[in-house]
Motif scaffolding. Structure first.
Motif, PDB file in Angstrom:
ATOM      1  N   LEU A   8      58.896  37.058  20.993  1.00 25.11           N
ATOM      2  CA  LEU A   8      59.611  36.388  22.070  1.00 25.11           C
ATOM      3  C   LEU A   8      61.090  36.297  21.767  1.00 25.11           C
ATOM      4  N   GLU A   9      61.894  36.864  22.668  1.00 18.49           N
ATOM      5  CA  GLU A   9      63.343  36.785  22.574  1.00 18.49           C
ATOM      6  C   GLU A   9      63.857  37.246  21.212  1.00 18.49           C
ATOM      7  N   VAL A  10      63.352  38.369  20.759  1.00 20.48           N
ATOM      8  CA  VAL A  10      63.744  38.892  19.454  1.00 20.48           C
ATOM      9  C   VAL A  10      64.438  40.242  19.561  1.00 20.48           C
ATOM     10  N   ILE A  11      63.892  41.131  20.388  1.00 16.55           N
ATOM     11  CA  ILE A  11      64.421  42.507  20.370  1.00 16.55           C
ATOM     12  C   ILE A  11      65.898  42.575  20.700  1.00 16.55           C
ATOM     13  N   GLU A  12      66.388  41.664  21.537  1.00 14.77           N
ATOM     14  CA  GLU A  12      67.808  41.706  21.904  1.00 14.77           C
ATOM     15  C   GLU A  12      68.709  41.313  20.733  1.00 14.77           C
ATOM     16  N   HIS A  13      68.090  40.838  19.659  1.00 10.48           N
ATOM     17  CA  HIS A  13      68.882  40.501  18.470  1.00 10.48           C
ATOM     18  C   HIS A  13      69.041  41.710  17.543  1.00 10.48           C
ATOM     19  N   MET A  14      68.462  42.847  17.939  1.00 12.35           N
ATOM     20  CA  MET A  14      68.586  44.073  17.120  1.00 12.35           C
ATOM     21  C   MET A  14      69.388  45.091  17.927  1.00 12.35           C
ATOM     22  N   ASP A  53      74.775  36.250  19.628  1.00 12.69           N
ATOM     23  CA  ASP A  53      74.038  37.050  18.662  1.00 12.69           C
ATOM     24  C   ASP A  53      73.271  38.202  19.324  1.00 12.69           C
ATOM     25  N   HIS A  54      73.246  38.214  20.631  1.00 14.59           N
ATOM     26  CA  HIS A  54      72.517  39.297  21.308  1.00 14.59           C
ATOM     27  C   HIS A  54      73.275  40.612  21.191  1.00 14.59           C
ATOM     28  N   LYS A  55      72.541  41.639  20.830  1.00 12.68           N
ATOM     29  CA  LYS A  55      73.172  42.956  20.721  1.00 12.68           C
ATOM     30  C   LYS A  55      73.124  43.657  22.076  1.00 12.68           C
ATOM     31  N   THR A 109      75.777  28.054  26.970  1.00 10.31           N
ATOM     32  CA  THR A 109      75.083  28.788  25.913  1.00 10.31           C
ATOM     33  C   THR A 109      73.605  28.952  26.260  1.00 10.31           C
ATOM     34  N   GLU A 110      73.005  29.891  25.593  1.00  7.80           N
ATOM     35  CA  GLU A 110      71.604  30.198  25.886  1.00  7.80           C
ATOM     36  C   GLU A 110      70.703  28.970  25.775  1.00  7.80           C
ATOM     37  N   LYS A 111      70.944  28.208  24.721  1.00  5.91           N
ATOM     38  CA  LYS A 111      70.109  27.042  24.507  1.00  5.91           C
ATOM     39  C   LYS A 111      70.174  26.091  25.698  1.00  5.91           C
TER      40      LYS A 111
HETATM   41 MG    MG Z   1      67.723  35.604  22.099  1.00  7.03          MG
END
Ligand code: MG
Ligand code: SAH
Length: 892
Positions: free
Chosen positions: A746-752, A810-812, A635-637
């Motif tokens: 930071l690491e937000v846009i890929e969630h939209m 959760d990444h789009k 996972t990403e984490k």
């Molecule tokens: Mg992310």
């Protein structure tokens, strides 16, 4: 431990401990009227079933069924501690009377079976039940004897003497035969009952293991089949194999492990001989053992090791009447192997990573099981929190940081002495204490490592204790007599008391060299640490022609699994298998040979058929066949934490901090601040910032952020004047945040969705207009470093688990470097910004570039601040939490 609440288990928990998944609950709805429904629970256990009464709640019906089952088994759910010794004696007498009653003969109790079989014994032994059997198989008698003297656990002779003594109080009812150690009912059973039962006795064959003492000293381990034909009592058959007169002379150990079907496995050996004189044994509590008789038969080290009792002469290890599995249930590693039903393939992992990737029972659970099996008290967990770092300390190390640019001193402030403190500065660590039932300290293990979550601290501390105990059991490379054991990360105190009295044989299922070799191999593997692999495998045993009975070499299947998941890199898989599997592509198949595991007792079989039995000293090697069915990437984490040092998230924060310092900015907005890791880290890094704000769409993250900031502010850190957290969508403009110095995202846009990412870019650059905007997002090209790609159309139909496309569910989207550049360049051009690209996570020069790609936008000229948005015109964000110097914080 005075005042410590003693935990009592519910009936259901006790049933679970004894039977695991073999206890099947079924709830039946009982409609009493059109709108009222009650519940009745059917509990199916391997040997019998019970039905509860009706209850309003499903839960109650289950507990009631479990309680009924416990009653049938003679196990009490309430605490035996309140019982006095006199009451215990009475209970034992009553119980013996009940065991020899007419009704018990047909009972579903394990002893019922013995009784029925004993009635088939011939001659004077007909109907007589060995005392060892009663003492061992009746849970109630067993528990009452423990009240009289807890040492019966390790002293079967003492246990038996109590049963004999109690039986002697029933002279009208029971015939005690002291010479042959058996009990019989005085009055014969009604012939009708006996007749009805006769047909129930089944003929079975039991695969067992014979551990023979030899003159040379080294025991020989051989398979043996116990042919229990109808009309014969199995203990008599075991006695025959052991060269004893009859079953009454067989000593039965306590359970040494469970078969996969939940049945108990025990060691059978000769009862220690008694002194030849016999002056009323009743008068003695403990019958003296003739010391010299021990010399006749040599000590059986292997058997003694397996059951933890002193065994002299030959022994048989068997789980009578049930399919064979293994007798490794004593060690933590064994418990784990059994729980996964993969004795050869699975191993107790050496680290606990996340709940979602862990397979099998959690470390804490295993530790509890282990303690129960070893007759120890429940482990005690003590959590403590990380000492908060005083400001002076932080400043001092900051000073140091400035003075010397050496990399090593850089993170000094997070490690105080040997203690590891998580990035956030707070955390938990856990100490585990294991005490004997009489409250003596057995093991005290406290980890120096801090974890962000309580559960992680507990699980890891449990695992530390388990790994250590496993080494004691499986490898014997821990000196149990050494009172204190310390390592880099652990403070351990170990006092050997109840555990093995003898040196433990070496190399059971895992050995040191193997481990080292495996650690080297980790570096060349192509499936990375933290991935879950799904494999199917079979393990065959090669029996050398020289050794096999018919002079031919043989191959026997000993373990196979059609589909099982393992986490790579935490030690949960047999190292041979893991090193091969991690070099495979999905769908590929490999076959390899290994040496046989250490020469010690190794007993296993897969399904209980005779063919599946396998062993021991004649093994030439193992043959593994394995196919990689699928890989689920980490996972990403975990990627962020495990693949980079410092972690990728930390590198991003440092990247941002560097830019802040260079810019002498005074206002900052973190768009999509999540749980506030950037804002919180700004409290530790003195900068020119005065006002910082975070915006996020999710309440949950904001609440965490507020908590985090609040606890840090209280310690009086930082130069900041105010901090605000807003709830709102960053796709919308809020005039309160207009014209800021720095914006971060930071690491937000890929969630939209992608079009929303474009919209966000437009909103930020045209309305918020920060002087500097830093945007980061994953570089999808880098992902191939995290997992190995699937092979071309090999076994397509079986590829049940494909590699995840993105690092996080959760990444789009995740963009290539090109896609990111296109997005950013277009935006920059349109809104009169300059942009340059960078990143964190490895060099970024060569392919595939940085792990996290970053775009830094710079507003071109001040004169271009066009859209002057009037204060108060647009305020869609909601203030969630606010702090300002002098006023403290306010919550909304
Ligand atoms: Mg992310
Ligand atoms: N920046 C943080 C969190 C990244 S996770 C960090 O680096 O640790 C992505 C975050 O973006 C989540 O907290 C999510 O709630 C937030 N987010 C996604 N879409 C958003 C939107 N439209 N408006 C505000 N926040 C959003």
């Amino acid at each position: 431990m005075a005042g410590e609440e003693k935990q009592t288990l519910t009936p259901k928990e006790i049933i679970h401990q004894k039977f695991g998944v073999k206890a099947i609950y079924r709830i039946e709805e009982v409609h009493v009227s059109s709108n009222e429904c009650l519940y009745r629970c059917h509990l199916q256990l391997p040997e019998f079933s019970v039905v509860s009464n009706v209850f309003k709640r499903k839960k109650d019906s289950e507990q009631s069924a479990a309680e009924l089952a416990l009653e049938k088994l003679g196990i009490l759910s309430q605490d035996d501690d309140d019982i006095t010794v006199d009451e215990a004696w009475n209970d034992i007498v009553e119980r013996i009377k009940y065991i020899f009653s007419d009704e018990f003969l047909s009972a579903d109790h394990p002893l019922g079976g013995h009784l029925r079989a004993a009635l088939q014994r011939d001659g004077e032994r007909c109907g007589s039940l060995p005392v060892s059997v009663i003492a061992t198989f009746d849970a109630k008698i067993n528990s009452r004897c423990k009240v009289i003297d807890p040492s019966v656990d390790s002293d079967p002779i003492l246990l038996m003497s109590y049963v004999m003594k109690a039986a002697a109080k029933l002279p009208d009812y029971i015939v005690v035969s002291p010479h042959v150690d058996s009990l019989r009912r005085k009055k014969p059973y009604p012939p009708a009952i006996i007749k009805a039962l006769a047909s129930h006795v089944k003929s079975i064959k039991v695969e067992a293991v014979h551990i023979q003492c030899t003159v040379g000293g080294e025991e020989v381990v051989k398979p043996v089949t116990l042919d229990i034909s109808s009309g014969r009592y199995y203990l008599d058959i075991i006695a025959e194999k052991l060269g004893l007169k009859d079953g009454n002379q067989v000593m039965i150990s306590r359970t040494i492990g469970k078969t996969s079907s939940g049945y108990e496995c025990r060691v059978y050996a000769a009862m220690p001989k008694l002194k030849s004189f016999d002056n009323s044994w009743k008068a003695r509590e403990k019958r003296p053992i003739n010391e010299s008789s021990h010399l006749e038969k040599s000590r059986n080290a292997k058997a003694s090791f397996v059951c933890g009792l002193d065994i002299h002469g030959d022994a048989i290890v068997a789980s009578v009447g049930y399919p064979w599995r293994i007798c490794c249930g004593m060690s933590p590693n064994g418990i784990y192997k059994l729980s996964r039903e993969a004795i050869i393939a699975a191993q107790l992992p050496f680290s606990f990573t996340t709940k979602s990737t862990w397979r099998g029972p959690f470390p804490r659970e295993i530790l509890c099981m282990f303690c129960r099996q070893q007759q120890l008290a429940e482990p005690i967990f003590t959590l403590s929190t990380a000492p908060v770092i005083p400001m002076s300390c932080i400043l001092r190390s900051y000073q140091k940081l400035k003075d010397s640019e050496s990399d090593d001193s850089k993170y000094q402030y997070v490690s105080k002495g040997k203690e590891e403190i998580p990035e956030s500065g707070t955390g938990y660590r856990c100490e585990v204490k294991i005490l004997s039932k009489s409250q003596d300290l057995v093991l005290d293990c406290s980890s120096k490592k801090f974890y962000e979550k309580e559960n992680h601290a507990i699980q890891n501390a449990s695992l530390d204790a388990l790994s250590w105990l496993s080494r004691l059991f499986d490898e014997g490379d821990v000196d149990p007599l050494q009172p204190c054991y310390t390592s880099e990360h652990l403070d351990m105190v170990f006092q050997q008391r109840i555990l093995m009295k003898e040196a433990v044989p070496r190399g059971h299922f895992r050995n040191r060299d193997e481990r080292n070799e495996y650690e080297d191999q980790i570096r060349i593997q192509s499936i990375t640490k933290g991935s879950l692999v799904i494999i199917c495998y079979s393990v065959y045993l090669d029996v050398d022609a020289d050794f096999s009975s018919d002079g031919k070499s043989k191959k026997e299947l000993i373990e196979s699994n059609e589909e099982i998941e393992f986490e790579v890199g935490n030690g949960s898989m047999n190292p041979h298998l893991e090193s091969v599997v991690t070099q495979l592509a999905v769908g590929q198949y490999a076959r390899f040979l290994t040496d046989a595991p250490a020469e010690d007792l190794f007993v296993t079989a897969a399904t209980g058929t005779q063919r599946d039995r396998s062993l021991l000293s004649d093994i030439a090697g193992f043959e593994y066949c394995v196919r990689l069915l699928g890989v689920k990437g980490p996972t990403e984490k975990r990627i962020e934490a495990d693949f980079f040092k410092p972690s990728l998230s930390k590198q991003r924060l440092e990247y941002v901090v560097k830019h802040i310092k260079e810019s002498s900015a005074s206002t900052l907005v973190d768009f999509g601040c999540g749980s506030g890791s950037l804002l919180a880290s700004l409290l530790y890094h003195p900068t020119s910032l005065q006002t910082i704000a975070g915006v996020d769409i999710l309440q949950k993250g904001l609440a965490r952020a507020a908590k985090r900031l609040h606890s840090k502010l209280n310690k009086g850190a930082c130069n900041l004047k105010s901090i605000i957290l807003y709830e709102g969508s960053i796709l919308k403009f809020d005039s309160r945040l207009h014209d800021i110095d720095i914006g971060t995202c930071l690491e937000v846009i890929e969630h939209m969705e992608e079009d929303q990412a474009c919209q966000f870019g437009k909103t930020v650059l045209s309305l918020f207009r920060p002087k500097l905007l830093i945007v980061s997002t994953p570089n999808i090209e880098y992902n191939k470093n995290f997992h190995k790609s699937a092979p071309p159309n090999h076994l397509k139909n079986r590829s049940m688990s494909q590699l995840p496309k993105f690092r996080n569910q959760d990444h789009k989207f995740e963009w290539t470097r090109k896609q990111f550049k296109q997005w950013a360049s277009k935006l920059a051009k349109r809104h009169n910004y300059s942009v340059y690209f960078s990143g964190v996570g490895e060099s970024g020069k060569a392919d595939p570039g940085f792990a996290s790609q970053i775009a830094v936008f710079r507003r071109k000229s001040l004169s271009n601040v066009v859209e002057k948005v009037s204060e108060g015109s647009m305020q869609p964000y909601k203030v969630i939490w606010e702090w300002s110097r002098g006023n403290g914080d306010k919550k909304d």
